[in-house]
Design an enzyme around this catalytic site. Structure first.
Site, PDB file in Angstrom:
ATOM      1  N   GLU A  89     103.558  51.588   7.729  1.00  0.00           N
ATOM      2  CA  GLU A  89     103.955  52.204   8.990  1.00  0.00           C
ATOM      3  C   GLU A  89     105.346  52.832   8.992  1.00  0.00           C
ATOM      4  OE1 GLU A  89     102.025  52.410  12.009  1.00  0.00           O
ATOM      5  OE2 GLU A  89     100.504  51.997  10.495  1.00  0.00           O
ATOM      6  N   SER A 476      67.289   4.677  38.816  1.00  0.00           N
ATOM      7  CA  SER A 476      67.546   3.282  38.435  1.00  0.00           C
ATOM      8  C   SER A 476      68.761   3.107  37.534  1.00  0.00           C
ATOM      9  CB  SER A 476      66.306   2.708  37.735  1.00  0.00           C
ATOM     10  OG  SER A 476      65.223   2.612  38.642  1.00  0.00           O
TER      11      SER A 476
END
Length: 773
Positions: A89, A476
């Site tokens: 870059e 239950s």
């Protein structure tokens, strides 16, 4: 070539305006607009970052993010990674003063010759200015001049290393990844400190065009070409040798995520858990801390258990749908004539595949990925039932979802492996709330820590977390709370009661609870009553000790949902979550200890161990108090006595299938009267797991659906796959429990020296508590 020519003219105009701006202080001040404040913004660089969530063994399981970014200091970035980006870059980064006029003119000439925008002349400093200070992509000369002036000023205020650090953290590198650390994780599944030269060159090639040079799928050749360019620039700059360049070019690039990696917000290994974590973090620290500052979160989740839990729920639900009956093919391929051409692909066991019916002679055979499989004989029968029921016929070319299972079959003296296709179709899926759903919560009773959480069949089709958000009737499976209350108030495990039809006056009239199938057994002890899940005994116990006392007990072990002061509470008339239900069972499994919880949280349980802020400072640590030193939620002897009763459920009652685990275990099944909810809640000395199955609508699962028949197999599949590999051992006996012998010679616990009714003193043999079944 008009565009290139204008570009060239524009660059020279920019240079002239730049010179004029430097010569005219007022113009410079006008163009830069509060230049000092803007540079100060870069000095105080504080970007949006990710909150990262890790499992107990350090696996990154989710990012909570607006931009997937993890800040790293420059000294954490290897030199070859920095050099790769500089070479690609801005090769003169360390020698220019923020602007490279030579590069600008060189780019303009190249653009003029090509007739289009081919090169850019921005330095890394200019890119930082553009992204951090100006935050705009507008293409105007005024913006460009401001960028240049700010770049020069930034270089006078900040070191080169700081500018490079900001750049490497800020730059967008594709697929939702901002910054070098997030990109290293997204593409290669590793920290930036672990990147090879070849991988660094791939990432350094991305800023120019992240989509074009993405290394996924069809873009891979372009990514390799760009990698070669970066490596070439590094060699030209003297960063690497020719030998290193060639070696990096030849290195195989191994990536994670496939051709279409998921977006950051969805890239999670445990999506229901991650969403639960997000909500809790928001409650504790607020939105800004998660999405703007970024936290590092270490959790108790065990990914081995998590994956086993997800598989158990998914395949368990598919198996239930299969048992409920075949519902016809999912499509038809009229071009398919039954030929099953072999491919190089292998169909692994226990993955869902779309198959086509290839043959109907002598059974049913299906073709998946070019491999032929006989249909499981049970599925052949189910398909026959569907044909008889609907009058339709299965045909070659019909399509259905299958999974493959390998079985060892013996013929005479020979044993061979046979791979069967098993029907794996869900009768409803995405967009269908009536789809069968399941959930699981897994807890370590020795720490009170969450180990796995599954909130449904598939987070992609349904984001509603049935484990934490759904309030359902437990049937239950609530009864152990009634028995515990009775034990805490003087009842002993050998208490004998009469199982018979009973009626009680209520505000809405006389209530006469019935046992399952209207069966009554007369005189029974408590262990038998719980093992057979006798409703009448649970109601009688509640009437004896009082509904208020049962509610107090439930609050003590961890239930936080509203509980009505009504007698039917004793058989499941309450709406609770699987989360609180499982942690309540974990309280019993821990010996009655008071489990930890997060600060200000309503429900029991911990799932964070440490949380660090954006600076790496610890802002949360879990309570380090060992379980042995924690206060009792309920007395240890009563918790052990209840565990003994629940062991009867798995040894001789509705949970008998748990015996396949070949470990001492305790638990309770649960089924609602309308068959809309089924549960199995169970634990060993090492692990507690709760399972719920039902639908998100009022529809029943199926006639006669039970917790033992539907939820328990999911629990068992998980436990077989994920239970810690420890020797089978029984539950530890508290100091204030006396073991007595009943008429069958079995050891029975007695609490706090209470007078035995039918028991004799019993001396256990050595190591009895570790003997297993």
């Amino acid at each position: 070539r008009r565009a290139g020519f204008l570009s060239l003219i524009g660059v020279f105009a920019t240079v002239i305006q730049l010179a004029a701006a430097f010569a005219a202080p007022r113009a410079a001040a006008y163009l830069t607009r509060e230049l000092n404040d803007n540079v100060e913004a870069a000095l105080q660089y504080s970007p949006t970052v990710s909150t990262r969530v890790f499992s107990a063994d350090g696996e990154l399981i989710c990012n909570l993010t607006l931009q997937d970014r993890v800040l790293v200091k420059l000294d954490q970035v290897p030199l070859h990674v920095r050099q790769a980006f500089i070479a690609a870059e801005d090769k003169d980064f360390y020698s220019h003063h923020g602007v490279d006029l030579t590069a600008i003119i060189r780019a303009a000439i190249a653009n003029h010759r090509s007739g289009h925008h081919k090169q850019g002349g921005s330095t890394l400093t200019q890119q930082v200015v553009k992204q951090v200070i100006l935050k705009t992509n507008e293409k105007t000369y005024i913006r460009k001049i401001r960028e240049i002036l700010l770049a020069v000023r930034l270089e006078k205020s900040v070191s080169k290393d700081r500018i490079l650090e900001i750049y490497l953290n800020q730059i967008f590198l594709g697929h939702g990844a901002y910054g070098i650390e997030a990109a290293a994780q997204a593409y290669f599944g590793k920290d930036v400190s672990q990147l090879t030269l070849a991988e660094a060159a791939v990432l350094a090639g991305l800023p120019k065009a992240p989509t074009t040079y993405s290394p996924y799928g069809k873009n891979f050749p372009a990514a390799k070409s760009r990698q070669a360019y970066v490596l070439g620039r590094m060699a030209e700059s003297g960063y690497i040798t020719e030998e290193q360049r060639q070696k990096a070019l030849a290195e195989e690039i191994a990536m994670i995520g496939g051709e279409k990696p998921e977006e950051p917000l969805n890239r999670t290994a445990a999506p229901y858990f991650c969403e639960h974590v997000r909500k809790e973090l928001t409650r504790m620290y607020g939105w800004d801390a998660i999405y703007l500052k970024g936290l590092t979160v270490h959790t108790t989740l065990d990914m081995r258990m998590q994956r086993a839990a997800e598989a158990a729920v998914r395949f368990g639900l598919i198996d239930i749908e299969r048992r409920l009956g075949f519902n016809g093919p999912e499509g038809h391929d009229p071009e398919f004539a039954g030929e099953c051409r072999p491919t190089t692909d292998q169909v692994p066991d226990n993955t869902i595949e779309m198959a086509k019916v290839a043959s109907l002679k002598g059974g049913i055979a299906v073709c998946a990925r070019g491999s032929l499989f006989p249909m499981d004989p049970n599925d052949v029968k189910r398909i026959g039932d569907w044909e008889w029921r609907t009058g339709q016929k299965l045909a070659v070319g019909d399509m259905m979802s299958i999974r493959v299972e390998t079985r060892e079959e013996r013929t005479g003296k020979m044993t061979k492996a046979v791979r069967y296709a098993i029907s794996s179709r869900r009768t409803a899926g995405k967009g269908h709330p009536e789809a069968l759903q399941g959930a699981m919560v897994v807890v370590d009773p020795r720490t009170g820590a969450l180990k796995a959480l599954v909130g449904g069949y598939d987070y992609g089709e349904n984001q509603y977390n049935a484990a934490t958000m759904a309030h359902r009737q437990p049937g239950s499976s609530i009864k152990p709370n009634v028995y515990l209350t009775a034990l805490m108030r003087g009842v002993t495990v050998d208490e004998v009661m009469t199982d018979t039809s009973v009626c009680y006056p209520t505000a809405s009239g006389t209530w006469c609870p019935k046992n399952y199938n209207n069966q009554y057994y007369g005189a029974v002890d408590l262990r038998t009553a719980l093992a057979r899940s006798l409703n009448s005994i649970s109601v009688q116990l509640t009437a004896k000790v009082g509904v208020d006392e049962v509610i107090k007990t439930m609050r003590r072990v961890g239930y936080v949902s509203p509980l009505e002061r009504v007698l039917p509470l004793s058989v499941g008339a309450a709406d609770i979550t699987l989360w609180e239900h499982t942690f309540a069972y974990a309280t019993i499994a821990s010996g009655g200890k008071q489990l930890p919880r997060h600060p200000d949280a309503e429900v029991l349980g911990i799932f964070f161990t440490r949380i660090l802020d954006e600076n790496g400072s610890e802002i949360y640590a879990a309570d380090p108090t060992p379980m042995a030193e924690r206060p009792q939620a309920v007395p240890a002897d009563d918790a052990y006595a209840l565990t003994y009763l629940m062991k009867g459920v798995v040894e001789q009652g509705t949970g008998r299938r748990v015996r396949e685990l070949a470990r001492p275990a305790a638990g309770k099944t649960g089924t609602t009267n309308d068959f809309r909810d089924v549960w199995f809640m169970g634990f060993t000395p090492d692990l507690v797991a709760g399972v719920w199955v039902g639908r998100m609508t009022p529809q029943p699962i199926a006639k006669d659906a039970t917790g033992g028949g539907l939820a328990l197999p999911i629990w068992l599949a998980f436990m077989k796959a994920a239970h810690p590999d420890s020797p089978p051992r029984d539950f530890p006996v508290p100091a204030d429990i006396s073991l007595m012998r009943n008429e069958n010679g079995e050891a029975v616990p007695y609490q706090r020296g209470r007078v035995p009714k039918r028991l004799l003193p019993w001396d256990p043999p050595k190591l009895e508590s570790d003997s297993g079944f």
